[in-house]
Design a protein around this motif. Structure first.
Motif, PDB file in Angstrom:
ATOM      1  N   ASP A  77     -16.708  -3.002  17.461  1.00  0.00           N
ATOM      2  CA  ASP A  77     -17.767  -3.914  17.044  1.00  0.00           C
ATOM      3  C   ASP A  77     -18.792  -4.025  18.164  1.00  0.00           C
ATOM      4  N   ASP A  85     -25.607 -12.290  21.458  1.00  0.00           N
ATOM      5  CA  ASP A  85     -24.894 -11.967  20.221  1.00  0.00           C
ATOM      6  C   ASP A  85     -23.520 -11.370  20.528  1.00  0.00           C
ATOM      7  N   LYS A  86     -23.469 -10.550  21.577  1.00  0.00           N
ATOM      8  CA  LYS A  86     -22.188  -9.970  21.987  1.00  0.00           C
ATOM      9  C   LYS A  86     -21.233 -11.064  22.455  1.00  0.00           C
ATOM     10  N   LYS A  89     -19.947 -12.951  19.479  1.00  0.00           N
ATOM     11  CA  LYS A  89     -18.955 -12.144  18.755  1.00  0.00           C
ATOM     12  C   LYS A  89     -17.612 -12.168  19.488  1.00  0.00           C
ATOM     13  N   LYS A  92     -15.968 -15.411  18.841  1.00  0.00           N
ATOM     14  CA  LYS A  92     -15.448 -15.443  17.471  1.00  0.00           C
ATOM     15  C   LYS A  92     -14.154 -14.637  17.338  1.00  0.00           C
TER      16      LYS A  92
END
Length: 152
Positions: A77, A85-86, A89, A92
């Motif tokens: 991913d 954003d990384k 992620k 998450k």
């Protein structure tokens, strides 16, 4: 990303972590940090403080620039080029505990890059703050490594 490349990145982070941990152990006995303490450090003590600052900064940098992107690549991913954003992620996925905390580590590293040789008050405040954050940074490394193990 192949396993050997990832393990090389991980080894670099582990080296920084080991040296950071050592410096923390050495500095533990000098607490509480005060401007007066910093003004009167022996050369060896000053070198240990420098080691702490350098290894905190290098660990944070190596994790942010190499390890975290490698984890995303391992987990298949790596879709967004934006670093925030990384981070989101990775949070998450459970690889990072908190994007906000990571940004605080980065800010601490940035603050360490500025030198305040004539202001022991600022030096002291930075060291107190950085010392408090260092254990969390080391914990974050362990968390990332634990998460990554499933892909190796």
């Amino acid at each position: 990303m192949n396993r050997q490349v990832f393990e090389g990145i991980q080894a670099i982070c582990d080296t920084h972590a080991r040296h950071l941990s050592w410096a923390m152990q050495q500095l533990e006995q000098l607490q509480p940090f005060t401007p007066e303490l910093l003004s009167g450090l022996e050369p060896v003590q000053l070198a240990i403080f420098d080691q702490f600052i350098i290894r905190f900064s290098k660990l944070q940098d190596a994790m942010g620039m190499k390890l975290l992107p490698a984890v995303l690549e391992l987990s298949f991913d790596d879709s967004s080029p934006a670093f925030i954003d990384k981070l989101n992620k990775l949070e998450k996925l459970g690889a990072l505990s908190s994007t906000t905390q990571w940004l605080k580590f980065r800010e601490m590293r940035n603050q360490f890059s500025h030198d305040y040789p004539d202001d022991p008050q600022i030096q002291c405040a930075l060291l107190v703050k950085g010392f408090a954050m260092a254990a969390d940074l080391l914990g974050e490394l362990r968390r990332v490594e634990s998460y990554s193990a499933q892909f190796l």
